[in-house]
Scaffold this motif. Sequence first.
Motif, short mmCIF file in Angstrom:
data_model
loop_
_atom_site.label_atom_id
_atom_site.label_comp_id
_atom_site.label_asym_id
_atom_site.label_seq_id
_atom_site.Cartn_x
_atom_site.Cartn_y
_atom_site.Cartn_z
N ALA A 16 -16.38 28.16 -18.87
CA ALA A 16 -17.05 27.07 -18.21
C ALA A 16 -16.62 26.93 -16.88
CB ALA A 16 -17.22 25.76 -18.86
N ALA A 17 -15.25 26.97 -16.58
CA ALA A 17 -14.74 26.75 -15.31
C ALA A 17 -14.77 28.09 -14.65
CB ALA A 17 -13.22 26.39 -15.46
N TYR A 64 -19.89 29.96 -12.55
CA TYR A 64 -20.89 29.18 -12.31
C TYR A 64 -22.25 29.73 -12.33
CZ TYR A 64 -20.32 31.23 -7.60
OH TYR A 64 -19.93 32.31 -6.55
N GLN A 65 -23.44 29.09 -12.81
CA GLN A 65 -24.57 29.63 -12.96
C GLN A 65 -25.62 29.82 -11.67
OE1 GLN A 65 -25.48 30.50 -16.29
NE2 GLN A 65 -23.09 30.26 -16.20
N ASN A 68 -28.71 23.32 -10.90
CA ASN A 68 -27.69 24.18 -10.69
C ASN A 68 -27.34 24.26 -9.05
OD1 ASN A 68 -27.07 24.13 -13.46
ND2 ASN A 68 -28.37 25.88 -13.60
N SER A 114 -18.56 25.09 -8.29
CA SER A 114 -19.37 24.68 -9.58
C SER A 114 -20.91 24.30 -9.23
CB SER A 114 -18.60 23.44 -9.95
OG SER A 114 -18.51 22.24 -8.69
#
Length: 737
Positions: A527-528, A531-532, A565, A583
């Motif tokens: 998750a870190a 990034y999407q 996002n 992020s």
Amino acid sequence: MKTTAQARPKLMVIPFSLMIAGTAQAQIQEVTVTAQRAPSLESKTPVSMSTLSADALTKAGIDTPGDIGARLPNVEVDNTPDGMRITMRGVSNNDATEKGDPSAAFLLDGIYIARPQIQNLSFYDLERVEVLRGPQGTLYGRNTTAGVISVMSKTPINRFEAWVATEFGNYNSRKLAAMINVPVNDMLSLRAAMSANKHDSYLTNGLNNGRELGKDRDDISARLSAKLKITRDATLVVRYDRSKVDDNNDSYVPDTNFYTGVASGNPVPYNSGTRTRLTYNFVAPNAAIAPQQQAHSYKNTYGVSADLSWDLGPATLYYLGSHRSFDHDQLANFYYRVQPTLALNVRESFLGDYKQDSHELRIATEGDGPLSAQAGVYYFREESSQVYTFRDLALVGLPPYYVFDHGPTISTSKAVFGQATYRVTDKLRATAGARYTSDQKSRVGSTNFQQGPAFNPATDFKLLNDAAMRTHQTTWRLGLDYDLAPGTLLYGAIATGYKAGGFNDGCLAGSTQLGLGCPAALAVPAAALFYQPETVRSYETGVKTRFWDNKASLNLAAFYYDYRNLQLSSVAIVSGAPRFVTSNAGEASVKGLEAEGQIAPTAQDRFSYALALLDAHYARYSPDGVHDWAGVKLDRSPSNSLTLGYEHDFGPLSAGVSARRSAAYQIAVPAQLLQYRIPSYTQTDATLRYRPQGAAWSVTARVKNLENKVHPIYIDSFGMLTASDPRTVDVRLDYRF
């Protein structure tokens, strides 16, 4: 990894042709554009866009892409030490590293230029610049959530022509540009152009230690073009360009030159005067053991492209291919705030090598039938390697050297697209288009903690950086446009945009590369690490009209964006090392209104006007998981701006003036929870041009920023601030053969 400055403010509107060519009649001149990948009149193109002609660029003294933002509606383009930053309608990107992507695409003769560090080359021998605002994902692909800047050079023509221009100004500015076009025969024409530019630093070294500072210029560029008429129906244009840039990346001052209260987390602007603001006086506590060195930034780039068009009768086939190469050698001195009340001298060296290849094959229908369509396939690949070296953080208990040794970093993109327009009636047209994009990005390298400049296995250690990501997206556009009257176009569209996802420094537990493992204790959670993709859906309606016997024009656009996002980047100390962290910001809301146009009441007088209203803010975002930034404005998003221009012809003499006022806005550093407010400002430019009737020569005198006021255009995570340019004055002599 590299931390340098960015961006810049004044986001609002400016007429697309602030100072257009000397008026010969009291009419607004039409401009042909290719915003939809086919020639059309700008006034009949259902897209929010601005166009700057070659003469408009020359009159306004715009000779780099970084200068055009001050002339465009809702667009900010800034030349920073770490590359060009493009902001459109509040949407931008701060990650100029090899793993980052911009939010707006920059094109040179249709070729996507991936690296911001090499986008801000000289303007010379151009046809025009087109700037498209809003997502352009269908025809232009990924990384266009903010929009597109398309720079078009002149192609060879079948007649002889040549010109030369020289220019001198304050700050020891001197420039030379030239062009020659030669028709070899009925089939082949050649064109060569060059540009050389120099000026001294806009900054003052208050330490008097002999170090020359940045915000200078030293570059030379050349381009050779050939146009070959292969057959009656097939034409090939081949271009080769090369540029060499030898300037200085120490182009910043401490943020304390502009703000008080930074240490307490509440920056408050104060005005100390332009000379003081542009003076570097900081003496670091580690100055004796970390003396600043003479900085440099050496860039070399070249590119070759082939542009083929083949008329097949009912359709035309297009091929556009390119190979580009870029290498960069830099040494910079940083003002580096490591604690709220402590800043150090930090020296950074950088070596980078980048290569990119792109190919597009496209077919477009011809004819006068009710349906026009185009479709194509696209391929892009970039490979790069970099070595960043940071030193001088030992005073705060960190290792003396950080080395980020990365490569290869590989990015590929494949796409298939199509768009069709159907003429429902003589006045109504409907457009639909879609594009499927598949992206893949990977990087291997390490973060090295070293006691000296060379890695020593006995005393030093490495952390693995290893990540790969594949994303895909379908973007689309639906639109209607309607001729309300012969000179009035009404349009509306829903469009989507997509910016590829990526990764930060680190590795997943269990991965192995370069002989290095990634144990769980040093691993970064997925998750870190990742990034999407950034996505946007845009709703826009507008009207383009010409009235009063074509003596006046108005382009009006209203828009609303739904961002998901949104990618935000800043530098932070992670695992004991400075790292660039990106992020996703949750959601953002953008809406606004733009109105721009011209009025030519007589053949000698021309007015231009532009008004913009913008509301761009986070709808859902927490920079640290604790503080709520919902409702906080996006960077460089003034709520309003107004620009007024006027030009008058006195026979062989013409004079013009343009003034722009921008409301206040902010530049935020999420990693430090800092919000820097940039107060409202006004900037005025003036031009005086003399060209005798029938003469082959002309003289132009220009003043930019008559007020001689400066403001921040970028503030990085450690307090380095890049300012706008002070007042400049220059005189240009043109001669055409």
